[in-house]
Scaffold this motif. Sequence first.
Motif, PDB file in Angstrom:
ATOM      1  N   LEU A  93       0.634  -1.180  -0.038  1.00  0.00           N
ATOM      2  CA  LEU A  93      -0.131  -0.148   0.019  1.00  0.00           C
ATOM      3  C   LEU A  93       1.009   1.069   0.182  1.00  0.00           C
ATOM      4  CD1 LEU A  93      -1.371  -2.027   2.256  1.00  0.00           C
ATOM      5  CD2 LEU A  93      -2.981  -0.496   2.601  1.00  0.00           C
ATOM      6  N   ARG A  94       0.662   2.266  -1.159  1.00  0.00           N
ATOM      7  CA  ARG A  94       0.679   3.699  -0.527  1.00  0.00           C
ATOM      8  C   ARG A  94       0.047   4.504  -1.530  1.00  0.00           C
ATOM      9  NH1 ARG A  94       4.493   6.412  -5.187  1.00  0.00           N
ATOM     10  NH2 ARG A  94       2.981   7.601  -4.549  1.00  0.00           N
ATOM     11  N   THR A  95      -0.192   5.656  -1.099  1.00  0.00           N
ATOM     12  CA  THR A  95      -0.688   6.971  -2.033  1.00  0.00           C
ATOM     13  C   THR A  95      -0.124   8.165  -2.435  1.00  0.00           C
ATOM     14  OG1 THR A  95      -0.791   8.400   0.433  1.00  0.00           O
ATOM     15  CG2 THR A  95      -2.825   6.654   0.792  1.00  0.00           C
ATOM     16  N   GLY A  99      -6.638  17.558  -3.826  1.00  0.00           N
ATOM     17  CA  GLY A  99      -6.607  17.635  -2.990  1.00  0.00           C
ATOM     18  C   GLY A  99      -6.334  16.358  -1.846  1.00  0.00           C
ATOM     19  N   GLN A 100      -7.325  15.191  -2.818  1.00  0.00           N
ATOM     20  CA  GLN A 100      -7.022  14.108  -2.154  1.00  0.00           C
ATOM     21  C   GLN A 100      -6.228  12.839  -1.947  1.00  0.00           C
ATOM     22  OE1 GLN A 100     -11.893  12.841  -3.961  1.00  0.00           O
ATOM     23  NE2 GLN A 100     -11.973  11.998  -1.823  1.00  0.00           N
ATOM     24  N   ARG A 101      -5.605  11.817  -1.546  1.00  0.00           N
ATOM     25  CA  ARG A 101      -4.744  10.967  -1.710  1.00  0.00           C
ATOM     26  C   ARG A 101      -5.098  10.374  -2.300  1.00  0.00           C
ATOM     27  NH1 ARG A 101      -0.318  12.854  -0.272  1.00  0.00           N
ATOM     28  NH2 ARG A 101       1.002  10.646  -0.071  1.00  0.00           N
ATOM     29  N   LEU A 102      -4.856   9.236  -3.459  1.00  0.00           N
ATOM     30  CA  LEU A 102      -5.133   7.733  -4.055  1.00  0.00           C
ATOM     31  C   LEU A 102      -4.418   6.858  -3.286  1.00  0.00           C
ATOM     32  CD1 LEU A 102      -6.446   7.248  -6.873  1.00  0.00           C
ATOM     33  CD2 LEU A 102      -3.780   6.879  -7.676  1.00  0.00           C
ATOM     34  N   LEU A 103      -5.377   6.060  -3.122  1.00  0.00           N
ATOM     35  CA  LEU A 103      -5.001   4.389  -2.610  1.00  0.00           C
ATOM     36  C   LEU A 103      -4.515   3.602  -3.885  1.00  0.00           C
ATOM     37  CD1 LEU A 103      -3.925   3.201   0.315  1.00  0.00           C
ATOM     38  CD2 LEU A 103      -6.639   1.855  -0.485  1.00  0.00           C
TER      39      LEU A 103
END
Length: 514
Positions: free
Chosen positions: A278-280, A286-290
Amino acid sequence: MKPLAVPGPSYWMQTVEFPSFGPLDAAAEVDAAVIGGGIAGLSTAWELTRAGLSVIVLEADRLAGGVTGHTTGKVTALHTAVYDTLRDKHGEEAARLYASSQSAALRHVVEVADELGVDCSLERRPALTYCEQPDGVEALRAEAEAARAAGLDASFVTETDLPYPVAGAVRVENQAQFHPLAYLRGIVDDLVAQGARIYEHTRVTGVDGGDPCRVTTASGITVRARHVVVATHHPLFDHAVLSTRLTQHRDLVIAGPLPAGQDIGGMYITEEGGKRSLRTTPLPDGQRLLVLTGEAFAPGTGEDTAAGYGRLHAWAEERFPGFTLNHRWAAQDNSSTDTLPLIGGLPTAGDNVYVATGFAGWGLTGGVLAGQLIASLVTGGQEPWAELYDPRRVGAAVRSATDFLKAQMDAGKHFVKDRLDTLGEGTNGPVAKLERGEGTVVRAAGKPCAVHRDDRGELHAVSAVCTHLGCLVAFNNAERTWECPCHGSRFGVDGEVLQGPALEPLEPRDPADL
């Protein structure tokens, strides 16, 4: 939950546009020819160009469209649980050299991105290898101690920023994650500015070592070069010498935005449950993509990859409520039977031919390291870890004889068993019962035939015999490809080569003969 249809391009490939380069259309003579346009090939080309050599890059398809374009984008020296294994197999000095070389590659990525002014979303974050089950804690404690002894800023912890508890984790500080194709776009632009020549859609079919070396393409055009670098993921042109020391594995990848305010504070990996990595990465809003990887399997074994995507998606929804799936792809990696990558002179190919392979899923640091090391070998430099990665090493191969023999036995089993399976109704039932999107391997006129029924109901038939060394391919039902279980070659439903070591397509068959 309704999974997406056939996997598409990775998030990285969808969000960075590379310039297009035409195929090689005339003979050329250069100091160095680099075969392969992924991170290993482009990094090596960049290092050689910076050293003052004239360089040509030859890519069979599109730049960064293979393994590099489907990675997770981690740049770290913590490679799951490698240090305790290295210490056991190769000794403490080997583990120390591995840590220092991988850390040097990480620093080099940061320096190059800064020098070229590349906006590649590079973030310095910790890397963690964790377990949820208590029976994995002892091994991770040993790994933390081995990594620390090798020189990494490593510790054993029991608390993380994951939204679920862990039993323990190895934590290494100040690692990195980035957008791999944004980084390579900067490399490509600088290569062009420095005068390197790049050609896409140029498949190399032969390399003759010598002084100069001769590189031959599928169209019959020849490149003469003082040095040749084979950076094609699987080492082509090694006459099966290195193929026997590599095992293939494939990982499924999904990605999607997390609800606002969610992040995991680092990069994580566990071998539990078929692997989860996992990483983002930051999104423009402004959101984070997993980015989540897992469900590792050997290609060509008939694994139900569609079900694997479903399990990965269900895991993400359970652990990250509100996760929305909007990307999925797959990546293929190879590992050497003695754990260490193979970087240096290509055995049996002559003194001026080099190879970079066997990165075991850590090809971003490995590819950058390969560029530095091969450039040093070409220009007469001295790297302290050159011997560690030398493909001609003998002692390491002897110490890993058990793993080597197991890999060969697995290939041998497939060579025999898969042929027997086709003597019945086929590996996935008879052709008449094939649903749309399915594939099976059957006997037609006494020969193994790979048959796929597309979404329109039409049949596509090709030989099921891999053009590399003759193993039988199997169908990947999610990606709709034919894959070889022996050395990982991949083909489209009409037989075209998608991934080597095979150089020739599967021979066409007439569906009317089935």
